[in-house]
Design an enzyme around this catalytic site. Structure first.
Site, mmCIF file in Angstrom:
data_model
loop_
_atom_site.group_PDB
_atom_site.id
_atom_site.type_symbol
_atom_site.label_atom_id
_atom_site.label_comp_id
_atom_site.label_asym_id
_atom_site.label_seq_id
_atom_site.Cartn_x
_atom_site.Cartn_y
_atom_site.Cartn_z
ATOM 1 N N ASP A 132 4.534 -0.400 -6.955
ATOM 2 C CA ASP A 132 3.295 -0.715 -7.659
ATOM 3 C C ASP A 132 2.149 0.074 -7.044
ATOM 4 O OD1 ASP A 132 1.754 -2.261 -9.601
ATOM 5 O OD2 ASP A 132 0.833 -3.211 -7.850
ATOM 6 N N GLU A 139 -2.375 7.519 -4.973
ATOM 7 C CA GLU A 139 -2.707 6.873 -6.249
ATOM 8 C C GLU A 139 -4.170 6.992 -6.649
ATOM 9 O OE1 GLU A 139 -1.618 2.736 -5.195
ATOM 10 O OE2 GLU A 139 -3.710 2.231 -5.516
ATOM 11 N N HIS A 147 -0.512 -0.110 -9.822
ATOM 12 C CA HIS A 147 -1.286 -1.078 -9.024
ATOM 13 C C HIS A 147 -1.737 -2.259 -9.894
ATOM 14 C CE1 HIS A 147 -3.510 -1.162 -4.954
ATOM 15 N NE2 HIS A 147 -3.416 -2.402 -5.409
ATOM 16 N N ARG A 163 0.861 -1.190 0.000
ATOM 17 C CA ARG A 163 0.000 0.000 0.000
ATOM 18 C C ARG A 163 0.893 1.234 0.000
ATOM 19 N NH1 ARG A 163 -3.427 -2.649 -1.665
ATOM 20 N NH2 ARG A 163 -5.505 -3.068 -0.875
HETATM 21 N N1 LIG Z 1 -0.389 -4.407 -5.384
HETATM 22 C C1 LIG Z 1 -1.411 -5.238 -5.406
HETATM 23 O O1 LIG Z 1 -1.994 -5.490 -6.465
HETATM 24 C C2 LIG Z 1 -1.850 -5.916 -4.124
HETATM 25 C C3 LIG Z 1 -2.716 -7.004 -4.209
HETATM 26 C C4 LIG Z 1 -3.086 -7.671 -3.034
HETATM 27 C C5 LIG Z 1 -2.635 -7.229 -1.789
HETATM 28 N N2 LIG Z 1 -1.819 -6.139 -1.737
HETATM 29 C C6 LIG Z 1 -1.315 -5.669 -0.443
HETATM 30 O O2 LIG Z 1 -0.465 -6.678 0.089
HETATM 31 C C7 LIG Z 1 -0.624 -6.683 1.514
HETATM 32 C C8 LIG Z 1 -0.265 -8.067 2.027
HETATM 33 O O3 LIG Z 1 -1.242 -8.984 1.565
HETATM 34 P P1 LIG Z 1 -1.339 -10.483 2.138
HETATM 35 O O4 LIG Z 1 -2.403 -11.154 1.338
HETATM 36 O O5 LIG Z 1 -0.004 -11.070 2.221
HETATM 37 O O6 LIG Z 1 -1.901 -10.171 3.609
HETATM 38 P P2 LIG Z 1 -1.787 -11.098 4.885
HETATM 39 O O7 LIG Z 1 -2.835 -10.606 5.821
HETATM 40 O O8 LIG Z 1 -1.763 -12.530 4.506
HETATM 41 O O9 LIG Z 1 -0.338 -10.722 5.471
HETATM 42 C C9 LIG Z 1 -0.031 -9.510 6.053
HETATM 43 C C10 LIG Z 1 1.050 -9.754 7.069
HETATM 44 O O10 LIG Z 1 1.477 -8.486 7.574
HETATM 45 C C11 LIG Z 1 1.723 -8.660 8.946
HETATM 46 N N3 LIG Z 1 1.735 -7.394 9.677
HETATM 47 C C12 LIG Z 1 0.723 -6.758 10.308
HETATM 48 N N4 LIG Z 1 1.186 -5.638 10.895
HETATM 49 C C13 LIG Z 1 2.511 -5.592 10.632
HETATM 50 C C14 LIG Z 1 3.531 -4.681 10.994
HETATM 51 N N5 LIG Z 1 3.276 -3.614 11.741
HETATM 52 N N6 LIG Z 1 4.773 -4.919 10.532
HETATM 53 C C15 LIG Z 1 5.045 -6.016 9.785
HETATM 54 N N7 LIG Z 1 4.118 -6.909 9.435
HETATM 55 C C16 LIG Z 1 2.864 -6.696 9.849
HETATM 56 C C17 LIG Z 1 0.631 -9.603 9.431
HETATM 57 O O11 LIG Z 1 0.960 -10.206 10.673
HETATM 58 C C18 LIG Z 1 0.585 -10.584 8.272
HETATM 59 O O12 LIG Z 1 1.455 -11.670 8.488
HETATM 60 C C19 LIG Z 1 -2.103 -6.311 1.726
HETATM 61 O O13 LIG Z 1 -2.280 -5.682 2.954
HETATM 62 C C20 LIG Z 1 -2.402 -5.392 0.570
HETATM 63 O O14 LIG Z 1 -2.268 -4.063 1.053
HETATM 64 C C21 LIG Z 1 -1.426 -5.486 -2.860
#
Ligand SMILES: NC(=O)c1ccc[n+]([C@@H]2O[C@H](COP(=O)([O-])OP(=O)(O)OC[C@H]3O[C@@H](n4cnc5c(N)ncnc54)[C@H](O)[C@@H]3O)[C@@H](O)[C@H]2O)c1
Length: 327
Positions: free
Chosen positions: A256, A261, A293, A232
């Site tokens: 990305d 954005e 994105h 994000r």
């Molecule tokens: N660019 C894209 O197209 C796209 C697509 C999907 C998701 N995303 C982003 O990717 C992120 C991760 O997705 P995911 O499916 O792996 O989520 P997920 O919930 O499986 O994993 C997120 C991880 O972050 C950890 N976390 C929480 N707070 C934290 C902190 N302060 N410091 C470090 N780690 C912390 C959690 O414990 C968890 O293990 C999403 O939050 C979303 O914003 C982006």
């Protein structure tokens, strides 16, 4: 169920129609959901929104008054919705927690390799008959230290790929993932900042992660560090990033996502004057790559997003257990 799907693109329509085995009545609106377009949602039991539809308390109150019972996010993150207000106005929110972690992890690797080997430059040079190698020098990824912040579904996939590259992996996450423990070492953030050659962000945007990459954290990083963000935008303080790039302490950046954005991404702005000076400054650096994105954008992910969103709404409609409620 009558569903109003906002921020719709032709590919959304294609995949949602294809996966609609539930006979939901879907109306597609290309407009974002905002205070001006809110009236379009009147009479729809469910609205379906995407990452840049920001839904405030005031909008939620209005939606509830006009009969909306459900908000279906067709994405994983839910930082764009006032969840407390949804509870207050008894609107249930569901999301798609995992549609293809591989898609996002693989795009992160694409950014990393493109930056490191200057593929964008090489591609243009060869088209012009310029086969000089100056300015294309990269480094072996093998043997480097990669810091991964957030080791959930996407972080884990990225870690597995990077393990295959022969890198040393450092992780930071408040909750340790046993599958990542096997691949590298969990550490504190300061150590990760200090020791990583490549830092990749895979944690959600929350108050505690807002501007996680800022002047202070950049000052702790290795000289010429590569920073990757496919998570994000607001995890990074853009002004601090620009300062680090101008001072040449940051080696390269692959993004990305971008903190502002919502005004730009997913639209063709090529014929307009972009007013965001920070964004435009970022695009001028030869060692920065920005994609709009698109990390999630694979056919596998689009199918999964449509299928899960429609299943979520069907479960809610028939009072079955919905596994993807945001609570
Ligand atoms: N660019 C894209 O197209 C796209 C697509 C999907 C998701 N995303 C982003 O990717 C992120 C991760 O997705 P995911 O499916 O792996 O989520 P997920 O919930 O499986 O994993 C997120 C991880 O972050 C950890 N976390 C929480 N707070 C934290 C902190 N302060 N410091 C470090 N780690 C912390 C959690 O414990 C968890 O293990 C999403 O939050 C979303 O914003 C982006």
């Amino acid at each position: 169920m009558k569903i109003a799907l906002f921020s719709s693109k032709p590919y959304d329509e294609k995949y949602f129609n294809r996966e609609n085995k539930f006979n939901h009545q879907i109306t597609y609106f290309s407009a974002h959901l905002n205070t001006q377009t809110l009236s379009l949602a009147k009479g729809y039991e469910a609205i379906c929104v995407f990452v840049n539809d920001k839904i405030t308390r005031e909008m939620i109150a209005n939606l509830a008054k006009n009969g909306t019972k459900y908000i279906a996010l067709r994405c994983a993150g839910f930082n764009n919705i006032d969840i407390k207000a949804c509870e207050e106005f008894q609107i249930k929110v569901c999301r798609v927690p995992a549609y293809s972690p591989y898609a996002v992890a693989e795009h992160t690797v694409a950014l990393m390799l493109t930056l490191n080997r200057r593929i964008y430059r090489a591609y243009n040079r060869v088209k012009e008959g310029n086969f000089a190698l100056d300015g294309l020098l990269g480094f072996d990824v093998h043997g480097k230290t990669v810091g991964i912040i957030g080791t959930g579904k996407i972080g884990e996939c990225y870690a597995k790929i990077m393990h295959g590259f022969g890198t040393r992996l450092l992780f930071f996450d408040p909750f340790e993932n046993p599958k990542c423990q096997e691949l590298g070492k969990y550490t504190d953030l300061d150590t990760l900042f200090k020791e990583s050659d490549i830092i990749s962000l895979h944690c959600p945007l929350r108050p505690e992660t807002h501007h996680l990459i800022n002047d202070e954290s950049i000052a702790k990083m290795k000289n010429k560090v590569m920073i990757l963000n496919t998570s994000r935008g607001a995890l990074i303080d853009t002004k601090a990033l620009i300062k680090g790039l101008k001072g040449a302490t940051i080696g390269s950046v692959g993004l990305d996502v971008y903190e502002e954005e919502a005004e730009l991404f997913f639209e063709d702005c090529s014929d307009t004057i972009i007013q965001d000076d920070d964004f435009m400054r970022l695009t001028t650096f030869p060692n920065v790559i920005i994609t709009g994105h698109q990390a999630f954008f694979t056919s596998t992910a689009l199918s999964n997003i449509a299928e899960t969103t429609l299943q979520n709404l069907d479960d809610l409609e028939y009072d079955r257990l919905c596994l993807n409620l945001v609570e």
